[in-house]
Each structure stands twice: as structure tokens, then as C-alpha cells.
Design a protein around this motif. Structure first.
Motif, PDB file in Angstrom:
ATOM      1  N   MET A 235       0.831  -1.210   0.000  1.00 40.78           N
ATOM      2  CA  MET A 235       0.000   0.000   0.000  1.00 40.78           C
ATOM      3  C   MET A 235       0.864   1.258   0.000  1.00 40.78           C
ATOM      4  SD  MET A 235      -3.055  -1.117   2.631  1.00 40.78           S
ATOM      5  CE  MET A 235      -3.934   0.437   2.486  1.00 40.78           C
ATOM      6  N   GLY A 236       2.208   1.070  -0.088  1.00 36.70           N
ATOM      7  CA  GLY A 236       3.122   2.204  -0.143  1.00 36.70           C
ATOM      8  C   GLY A 236       3.535   2.717   1.208  1.00 36.70           C
ATOM      9  N   GLY A 237       3.209   2.003   2.286  1.00 34.12           N
ATOM     10  CA  GLY A 237       3.505   2.482   3.629  1.00 34.12           C
ATOM     11  C   GLY A 237       4.686   1.792   4.271  1.00 34.12           C
ATOM     12  N   THR A 238       4.879   2.104   5.546  1.00 38.16           N
ATOM     13  CA  THR A 238       5.969   1.512   6.320  1.00 38.16           C
ATOM     14  C   THR A 238       5.413   0.999   7.645  1.00 38.16           C
ATOM     15  OG1 THR A 238       6.516   3.650   7.315  1.00 38.16           O
ATOM     16  CG2 THR A 238       7.711   3.029   5.322  1.00 38.16           C
ATOM     17  N   ILE A 239       6.112   0.016   8.192  1.00 33.00           N
ATOM     18  CA  ILE A 239       5.723  -0.550   9.481  1.00 33.00           C
ATOM     19  C   ILE A 239       6.976  -0.724  10.318  1.00 33.00           C
ATOM     20  CG2 ILE A 239       5.831  -2.923   8.614  1.00 33.00           C
ATOM     21  CD1 ILE A 239       3.510  -3.583  10.522  1.00 33.00           C
ATOM     22  N   ASP A 240       6.870  -0.411  11.582  1.00 32.47           N
ATOM     23  CA  ASP A 240       8.013  -0.531  12.482  1.00 32.47           C
ATOM     24  C   ASP A 240       7.525  -1.063  13.823  1.00 32.47           C
ATOM     25  OD1 ASP A 240      10.569  -0.450  13.355  1.00 32.47           O
ATOM     26  OD2 ASP A 240      10.634   1.708  13.713  1.00 32.47           O
ATOM     27  N   ILE A 241       8.389  -1.762  14.526  1.00 33.24           N
ATOM     28  CA  ILE A 241       8.016  -2.364  15.806  1.00 33.24           C
ATOM     29  C   ILE A 241       9.159  -2.187  16.785  1.00 33.24           C
ATOM     30  CG2 ILE A 241       8.839  -4.670  15.140  1.00 33.24           C
ATOM     31  CD1 ILE A 241       6.429  -5.802  16.713  1.00 33.24           C
ATOM     32  N   GLN A 242       8.814  -1.890  18.018  1.00 37.48           N
ATOM     33  CA  GLN A 242       9.810  -1.706  19.076  1.00 37.48           C
ATOM     34  C   GLN A 242       9.311  -2.405  20.338  1.00 37.48           C
ATOM     35  OE1 GLN A 242      10.884   2.350  19.746  1.00 37.48           O
ATOM     36  NE2 GLN A 242      12.066   1.923  21.595  1.00 37.48           N
TER      37      GLN A 242
ATOM     38  N   LYS B  48       8.194  -5.799  29.279  1.00 36.88           N
ATOM     39  CA  LYS B  48       7.396  -4.604  29.557  1.00 36.88           C
ATOM     40  C   LYS B  48       6.341  -4.329  28.486  1.00 36.88           C
ATOM     41  CE  LYS B  48      11.047  -2.278  32.182  1.00 36.88           C
ATOM     42  NZ  LYS B  48      11.873  -1.053  32.297  1.00 36.88           N
ATOM     43  N   GLY B  49       6.585  -4.671  27.271  1.00 36.76           N
ATOM     44  CA  GLY B  49       5.564  -4.423  26.263  1.00 36.76           C
ATOM     45  C   GLY B  49       6.142  -4.134  24.888  1.00 36.76           C
ATOM     46  N   THR B  50       5.221  -3.936  23.935  1.00 41.07           N
ATOM     47  CA  THR B  50       5.596  -3.750  22.530  1.00 41.07           C
ATOM     48  C   THR B  50       4.786  -2.609  21.932  1.00 41.07           C
ATOM     49  OG1 THR B  50       6.078  -6.110  22.305  1.00 41.07           O
ATOM     50  CG2 THR B  50       5.745  -4.866  20.260  1.00 41.07           C
ATOM     51  N   SER B  51       5.411  -1.852  21.019  1.00 45.81           N
ATOM     52  CA  SER B  51       4.724  -0.786  20.282  1.00 45.81           C
ATOM     53  C   SER B  51       4.920  -1.016  18.786  1.00 45.81           C
ATOM     54  CB  SER B  51       5.273   0.592  20.660  1.00 45.81           C
ATOM     55  OG  SER B  51       5.038   0.868  22.027  1.00 45.81           O
ATOM     56  N   VAL B  52       3.821  -0.858  18.019  1.00 44.06           N
ATOM     57  CA  VAL B  52       3.867  -1.037  16.568  1.00 44.06           C
ATOM     58  C   VAL B  52       3.337   0.239  15.916  1.00 44.06           C
ATOM     59  CG1 VAL B  52       3.116  -2.422  14.604  1.00 44.06           C
ATOM     60  CG2 VAL B  52       3.483  -3.515  16.834  1.00 44.06           C
ATOM     61  N   TRP B  53       4.078   0.748  14.898  1.00 46.77           N
ATOM     62  CA  TRP B  53       3.641   1.911  14.141  1.00 46.77           C
ATOM     63  C   TRP B  53       3.421   1.520  12.682  1.00 46.77           C
ATOM     64  CZ3 TRP B  53       7.581   2.001  17.667  1.00 46.77           C
ATOM     65  CH2 TRP B  53       7.470   2.896  18.753  1.00 46.77           C
ATOM     66  N   VAL B  54       2.282   1.943  12.157  1.00 43.58           N
ATOM     67  CA  VAL B  54       1.981   1.739  10.735  1.00 43.58           C
ATOM     68  C   VAL B  54       1.697   3.109  10.131  1.00 43.58           C
ATOM     69  CG1 VAL B  54       0.422   0.737   9.038  1.00 43.58           C
ATOM     70  CG2 VAL B  54       1.063  -0.571  11.075  1.00 43.58           C
ATOM     71  N   SER B  55       2.434   3.443   9.061  1.00 44.63           N
ATOM     72  CA  SER B  55       2.248   4.736   8.389  1.00 44.63           C
ATOM     73  C   SER B  55       1.946   4.485   6.922  1.00 44.63           C
ATOM     74  CB  SER B  55       3.508   5.599   8.526  1.00 44.63           C
ATOM     75  OG  SER B  55       3.358   6.816   7.813  1.00 44.63           O
TER      76      SER B  55
END
Length: 645
Positions: A612-619, A624-631
């Protein structure tokens, strides 16, 4: 002073000889490919390049003259002679020359270094010969009578005499064979269509196919005449004073061999022209390839330790010392350059091929790479005099090879990942399949009826697990094959976002709180809502499976043409060594080693996001936990934020 007088006398004598004999001298330098005329006063005129020099002669004769010059320069012949015409707009103004080529001097390699041509004006001789030829054509019957077939028919059209040449042409064994009164003019293969009394002086050129004259009166089988004959003939009736026919002379000759030779010559000329065109095209292709590839010439003189670069287009020469050559290379290649120069200084007879990185950079800021190919040039004693070769810019090739090396490494890593994925896939499919087969087999063994509901539940559970894994494997294969279609359309993301989140959070575990942050009253964006929903649902589902306490927060934001989705959980997370491979085709498991859904939610979400032309990142912070970003880039037509946020 005396020497100058002698030189002037020699020039004057040479000018007189040239003028009297209608001669002109000119020279050709194979190195520069320039021509130079000797004036009528015995002095050198200005130099002419090949294009300017060709303007003196007829364009049809220039190529032949060039071929002779090239053949002499290549050592294939020592001398040659050519007949050429001057270039003139009118035929009457055209001059004819006979040019004799010879070698004036030769180089150490035996090849000519200077050619001389004696140009003789033979226009008057040519014109005189043309007039003679015209007279010969006009009176050829008279001059060539003894070379013609001669046949005589009497006034009744009966053949009464023929010469030996005619007998040979028509395969007659003896004159008596045909002088029996049965050969009539009306049966002639050439003039049978003309009535005897209407005969006049007639010239014909005929193509006789003997198979068309198969009647007995022609008697062709008797003489064994077959095939075709090209024949040129003349009929001359003889009449008395009263105009009465006395007899008929027929003269002619078989021109079959001449016609066939002409046809062969035409075919040969056609083949020669095709070959010439092929050679011209081949030379043009080579020249184009050299110009495109930027190939330049180079010399190295070991006796003077001098390196010479030659620009092929401008003919300019740049000489450099050994030290300058070494300093021109980058530090890591200076030892290589020094080694190559040492080998040439020791007069090695082996060729040298070497790629070198130099200090100069190209327009793209890249370090330039040059490929040198040197071969020894020997004198007549077999000793090395110099080294001649070429060099060209191979920066693009080197850069491509480096990129290919990187891509090859990536491909190998991808292949390893695929093999690992296939191994894991077979294992993950086999596990639920074995459960199904195992519990199904218990129905055929002795068992307690009360256990059957448990067997059925286990079979259903394993079947659902197997179906989920197979479906996701098929779907990820479809994504990798770029078979999924994406359709952008206006979507009010503010109205559907919470629904997407709830669908993914349905699997949230007891005691875990879900939080959805949506800061818009209305947000209309041009995006593929269907696939975006799948991405959000899979990422939410993954967080639900990995979080057993705390909370899961899902939020969205639109900023500078990008829709950003963020998912934060308080699950166990993962370690740093797992982070680089989190999106690989590994089947994700929870802390108890059980599959998280199909185990492929993260790789599927990443593939859809990229397509879809986007990016995904995970930290993740382990424990303690996880964070996911989708742009995902998209255009917004309506943005209406909530006032309290």
C-alpha cells in the motif's frame, strides 16, 4: 645559396614533367589519414582530411580507391592501380584519371608510414577509346563477320550453305546433314513468323526454349538441342534490280554464355554489395560500440618510462611519468600499478589486463574505475619496443557488480528464510493434522462413550487451527506473488476506525483493558479501507495473544499526508536478538510455546503495508511491552478534529 638554386631547379624540372605528362602527385599518411597534393610548382599544398579529399572524385569511385589504400596500409599488397572519375555536375565536364599507388616509406613493423600516388589525366585517351567503341558497335557486323554464324537460304527459302561456326553452334556434325533441301527459312526458330516475300533487314535478340519446338520439321532431336539458348541474329534479304528475292543471308551468334556470365556477374556483384554493406555495418557497429563504451587508446614506452594517453576523437596525447601514474591511482591500487609498470619495464611479452580505481571522481561523485588492456608491440628482432592497448571507464560495471554482490547476499538470506519457513510450515501443519488423525483413531479403538465429546472437541480445535494456518499460508503466498489488488477510495476513517479495532480486540484476554484513541469527528481519506482493516485487526489480534495483563492502546493520527496507526501493549515483548527477524516468515508463539493465531500475522501485516506504499516498524522492551507503528500515505479531503483533544 647553391643548394637553394639546385632545389629550385629540381622543383621547376618536376613541375615541367608533371605539366607535360599531365601528372599530379599526392601523398597519404596512414597515421593521420590525411592526404596532401604536390602543387604544379613542386611544393606541398594544404592537407585534406578523408571527407574533403573525397570531394575531388566521383562518389562511386571513392570506396574502391579507399579499399586499395587500406589494403596497402595493412600490408596486403605493395602497389595498386585505380581508374577514377572526377566529381562533376555535367558529364562533359568529367575528367578521367589513372592513379598508381606505391609505398614511400615503412615503419619498424613493416607497415607503410607514407604512400605516394601518381595521378595521370587520361581523359583524352578515354574519350578516344569511347569513340572507337561506338564505331565498333555501329559496324560490328562488318568487323566480326568471321566470328558470326553465317547461313544462306535461296530464293525459295531453302538452306543451301552455312559456315563452320554455325554448324558448331547448332551441333551439326556435317554440312551435308542439313543441306538436304529440307531445312526451310519458314521453319527458322528466329524468323518463322515473317513471310518470305516480306523479308527486310531485321535484327533480333531471342531466347529460344527448344522444348517449345517439338514438331518433326524442326528436327531438333536429330541434333540433340535442349534447354535454352540466347541468340542474337540478323537477316539480310538480297533482291535484284526488279526487287525480286534472290536469297537471304542470316548471321548471328550464341550469346548464352555471355548472358549467363552476366547473370552470374550480377549475382556476384549483388553478393559483393551485400558483403560490403555487412562490413560497413560491422565497422559502424564497432565504431559505435567504441564511442558508446568510451574506449581510448594508450601507449607505454618502457625505454623512456613514459605513459601516453590518446584521445580517439581529438587525437590529443597526454604523456605522464611513472610516478604520476602511480599517484593517480587510489592508495590501495598504487602497489598494483607499480607492479604492472615493473613487468612492462622488464619487457614481458605477456599481455596485461588490470582494473584500477583512480583518485578522480565522476559527475555522480563516484570513484572512477578504469580497465587497462595492454599488449606488447615487437620490432623485427622480436624485441619489445612499446606496449599498446586500450582503457575504458568501468565504473558502472564495478558498481553494478558490487550491487549484485549485495543483492546476491540478500537473495541467499531470503532463500535461507524461505527454507526455514517451509520447514516450520510443514511442522505447524503436521502438528494439528497429527492431533486430528490421533483423536479420530481413538474412535476405532476401545474407548469410553463419555470421552467422545472430548475427542470431537479436540478434532474441531485442531481442524480450526489447521484451517487457519493453511489459509494464512495461502494468503501470504498470494501477497508475495503481488496478486492482491488495492483500490483507493474516499473513506471516513473516523467512523470506521473503532470498528476495525474492536474486530481485532475480540480475542483480548480477561483482565486486560482495551483503549481506543480517536481524535477526529470526521477524517475522509483516499485509501484502501478493506486492506487497512485487515492490517489493524491482525496487529490487534497479535497484541491480544501476547498480552495477559495490563492494557492494549490503539490510536490514530493524520499528519502531512500520512495516516499513522499505533498499537501499544503491556505484554511480554521480545528480546533484541529476535527484533531483526520479527517480520520474517517465522510462526509467532506465546510464552508457553503455542502459536499466536496462525503465527503469520506480523509478516502478512508488513507485506500489505508495503504494497500500500507504507511503512511498518516495531519496538519492544522485553518483559514490559511492545509498540507497533503503521504509516500509510494518503490524501485527506476532510479533517475535523474533536475539540476536547
Amino acid at each position: 645559396m647553391k643548394q637553394d638554386v639546385d632545389n629550385n631547379k629540381q622543383k621547376a624540372r618536376l613541375a615541367l614533367i608533371m605539366k607535360t605528362s599531365k601528372l599530379r602527385l599526392w601523398f597519404y599518411d596512414p597515421t593521420t589519414r590525411y592526404f596532401c597534393y604536390l602543387s604544379e610548382e613542386g611544393d606541398y599544398e594544404r592537407e585534406y582530411n578523408p571527407a574533403d579529399f573525397a570531394l575531388f572524385f566521383h562518389r562511386d569511385d571513392v570506396d574502391g580507391m579507399r579499399q586499395m589504400i587500406f589494403a596497402i596500409c595493412e600490408g596486403k599488397m605493395d602497389e595498386a592501380k585505380a581508374n577514377v572519375r572526377s566529381r562533376a555536375t555535367k558529364e562533359l565536364d568529367c575528367r578521367y584519371y589513372e592513379i598508381s599507388f606505391s609505398v614511400v616509406s615503412r615503419g619498424d613493423d613493416g607497415l607503410p608510414t607514407l604512400l605516394m600516388a601518381i595521378q595521370h589525366d587520361v581523359t583524352e585517351e578515354y574519350q578516344r577509346q569511347q569513340k572507337i567503341n561506338q564505331l565498333l558497335v555501329r559496324y560490328q557486323t562488318i568487323f566480326n563477320t568471321s566470328l558470326l554464324d553465317m547461313l544462306y537460304y535461296d530464293k525459295n527459302g531453302v538452306l543451301t550453305d552455312l559456315n563452320e561456326r554455325a554448324a558448331k553452334t547448332f551441333n551439326v556434325k556435317s554440312r551435308e546433314q542439313v543441306l538436304d533441301g529440307r531445312f526451310l527459312l519458314k521453319n527458322s526458330l528466329f524468323f518463322s513468323h515473317i513471310p518470305l516475300n516480306e523479308m527486310t533487314n531485321t535484327l533480333t535478340s531471342s531466347i529460344i526454349d527448344f522444348s517449345d519446338f517439338n514438331l518433326p520439321e524442326y528436327r531438333l532431336e536429330e541434333f540433340g538441342l535442349k534447354g535454352k539458348m540466347y541468340y542474337e541474329s540478323t537477316i539480310n534479304p538480297i533482291r535484284n534490280e526488279k526487287g525480286e528475292l534472290e536469297g537471304v543471308y542470316m548471321s548471328g551468334h550464341d550469346i548464352s554464355e555471355m548472358v549467363n556470365s552476366y547473370h552470374r556477374l550480377q549475382n556476384s556483384l549483388k553478393q559483393l554489395q551485400q558483403g560490403t554493406e555487412s562490413i560497413k555495418q560491422y565497422i559502424a557497429n564497432i565504431d559505435y560500440a567504441l564511442s558508446v563504451s568510451g574506449v581510448q587508446l594508450v601507449n607505454y614506452y618502457p625505454h623512456s618510462y613514459t605513459f601516453e594517453l590518446i584521445n580517439r576523437e581529438s587525437k590529443k596525447r597526454l604523456r605522464m611519468s611513472q610516478l604520476r601514474c602511480i599517484r593517480l591511482a587510489t592508495p590501495r591500487f598504487r602497489r598494483t600499478v607499480n607492479s604492472a609498470l615493473n613487468r612492462m619495464d622488464h619487457l614481458t611479452k605477456r599481455g596485461i589486463v588490470q582494473s584500477i580505481e583512480i583518485e578522480i571522481r565522476d559527475k555522480k561523485g563516484r570513484q572512477i574505475w578504469l580497465l587497462f588492456n595492454m599488449v606488447p608491440m615487437l620490432n623485427e628482432k622480436g624485441e619489445v619496443e612499446r606496449y599498446f592497448g586500450t582503457y575504458r571507464d568501468i565504473t558502472d560495471v564495478v558498481e553494478t557488480e558490487m550491487q549484485l554482490g549485495v543483492e546476491k547476499k540478500k537473495a541467499q538470506e531470503t532463500e535461507v528464510l524461505k527454507q526455514a519457513f517451509l520447514t516450520n510450515m510443514s511442522h505447524e501443519i503436521r502438528t494439528p493434522l497429527n492431533n486430528i488423525i490421533g483423536y479420530a483413531g481413538l474412535f476405532t479403538d476401545d474407548h469410553d462413550k463419555a470421552d467422545e465429546p472430548f475427542f470431537v472437541d479436540q478434532i474441531k480445535s485442531s481442524t480450526n487451527e489447521l484451517l487457519l494456518v493453511v489459509n494464512d499460508i495461502l494468503y501470504i503466498s498470494r501477497l508475495e506473488a503481488n496478486m492482491e489488488e488495492y483500490k483507493q477510495e474516499p473513506v471516513d476513517f473516523a467512523s470506521v476506525f473503532e470498528g476495525y479495532c474492536h474486530d481485532g480486540l475480540m480475542a483480548i484476554q480477561p483482565g486486560v483493558q482495551s483503549v481506543i484513541v480517536q481524535p477526529f469527528n470526521k477524517l475522509v481519506v483516499n485509501i484502501d479501507g478493506k486492506h487497512l482493516a485487515k492490517i489493524i485487526q491482525r496487529l490487534c489480534y497479535y497484541s491480544c495473544m501476547m498480552t495477559v495483563r495490563g492494557s492494549i492502546t490503539v490510536s490514530c493520527e493524520y499528519h502531512r499526508g500520512e495516516l499513522i496507526i499505533r498499537i501499544d501493549d503491556t505484554g511480554n515483548g521480545f528480546t533484541e536478538d529476535v527484533a531483526p527477524h520479527i517480520f520474517d516468515h517465522n510462526f509467532a508463539r506465546d510464552e508457553n510455546g503455542r502459536l499466536v493465531g496462525s503465527g503469520l500475522d506480523l509478516p502478512i501485516a508488513q507485506l500489505m503495508t508495503k504494497q500500500m506504499g507504507g511503512t511498518i516498524d516495531i519496538q519492544s522492551d522485553f518483559g514490559k511491552g511492545t509498540s507497533v507503528w503503521v504509516s500509510i500515505p494518503c490524501a485527506a479531503s476532510v479533517i475535523e478534529r474533536k475539540r476536547n483533544l
